[in-house]
Design a protein around this motif. Structure first.
Motif, PDB file in Angstrom:
ATOM      1  N   TRP A   2       0.740  -0.787   0.228  1.00 52.64           N
ATOM      2  CA  TRP A   2      -0.323  -0.256   0.153  1.00 52.64           C
ATOM      3  C   TRP A   2       0.774   1.296  -0.055  1.00 52.64           C
ATOM      4  CZ3 TRP A   2      -0.003   3.812   4.077  1.00 52.64           C
ATOM      5  CH2 TRP A   2      -0.892   5.306   3.940  1.00 52.64           C
ATOM      6  N   SER A  44       2.321   2.047  -3.748  1.00 54.88           N
ATOM      7  CA  SER A  44       1.570   2.459  -4.502  1.00 54.88           C
ATOM      8  C   SER A  44       0.744   3.492  -4.427  1.00 54.88           C
ATOM      9  CB  SER A  44       0.845   1.368  -5.216  1.00 54.88           C
ATOM     10  OG  SER A  44      -0.026   0.480  -4.249  1.00 54.88           O
ATOM     11  N   ASP A  63       0.323   7.201  -4.126  1.00 53.18           N
ATOM     12  CA  ASP A  63      -0.007   8.524  -5.249  1.00 53.18           C
ATOM     13  C   ASP A  63      -1.027   7.671  -6.108  1.00 53.18           C
ATOM     14  OD1 ASP A  63       1.953   6.226  -6.194  1.00 53.18           O
ATOM     15  OD2 ASP A  63       2.922   7.716  -7.067  1.00 53.18           O
ATOM     16  N   VAL A  64      -0.890   6.295  -6.740  1.00 48.33           N
ATOM     17  CA  VAL A  64      -1.681   6.033  -7.572  1.00 48.33           C
ATOM     18  C   VAL A  64      -3.535   5.562  -6.784  1.00 48.33           C
ATOM     19  CG1 VAL A  64      -2.113   4.780  -9.675  1.00 48.33           C
ATOM     20  CG2 VAL A  64      -0.107   5.378  -8.581  1.00 48.33           C
ATOM     21  N   LEU A  65      -3.686   5.200  -5.183  1.00 50.33           N
ATOM     22  CA  LEU A  65      -4.573   4.686  -5.170  1.00 50.33           C
ATOM     23  C   LEU A  65      -5.772   5.506  -5.265  1.00 50.33           C
ATOM     24  CD1 LEU A  65      -2.918   1.739  -2.998  1.00 50.33           C
ATOM     25  CD2 LEU A  65      -4.468   1.022  -5.739  1.00 50.33           C
ATOM     26  N   GLY A  66      -5.734   6.987  -4.277  1.00 58.17           N
ATOM     27  CA  GLY A  66      -6.549   7.718  -4.122  1.00 58.17           C
ATOM     28  C   GLY A  66      -6.486   7.500  -2.620  1.00 58.17           C
TER      29      GLY A  66
END
Length: 120
Positions: A82, A85, A87-90
């Protein structure tokens, strides 16, 4: 459609990886010498003659301390993907991870109050 022949390699690896330990135990059971004597039946303490009974009772706190360590160690491993990533997940995944960490903190406080973190 789901095709079974695409998984031939998977099934081959699964069967081989299941058979190797089974065969190893079977072969060692056949080849191992079976001699029971006083040396075989005595407890082993690094080459020193055993003193006292081999059945000692340990305090449950040692096991609880180890169990709490393993639980929190494994749970922090779940946070690593987690964090990589993030910055990508939201935002929704951030809230889910926040709830996850909050549950871990509640478990830590519970273990602390129950005395599971006391070594002696």
């Amino acid at each position: 459609m789901f095709l079974l022949y695409e998984y031939d390699t998977f099934w081959a690896f699964l069967i081989i990886s299941s058979l190797i330990p089974i065969l190893a135990f079977f072969i060692s059971g056949i080849l191992a010498p079976i001699r029971k004597g006083p040396e075989k039946l005595s407890s082993y303490e690094s080459g020193i003659e055993p003193m006292g009974d081999a059945w000692l009772q340990f305090r449950i706190r040692y096991y609880m301390f180890a169990l709490v360590f393993v639980v929190f160690d494994v749970e922090t491993v779940f946070l690593y993907p987690w964090a990589m990533s993030f910055d990508v997940l939201g935002v929704s995944v951030f809230i889910e991870a926040f709830i996850f960490v909050l549950i871990l903190i509640v478990g830590l406080v519970y273990a602390w109050r129950k005395g599971a973190l006391e070594w002696s």
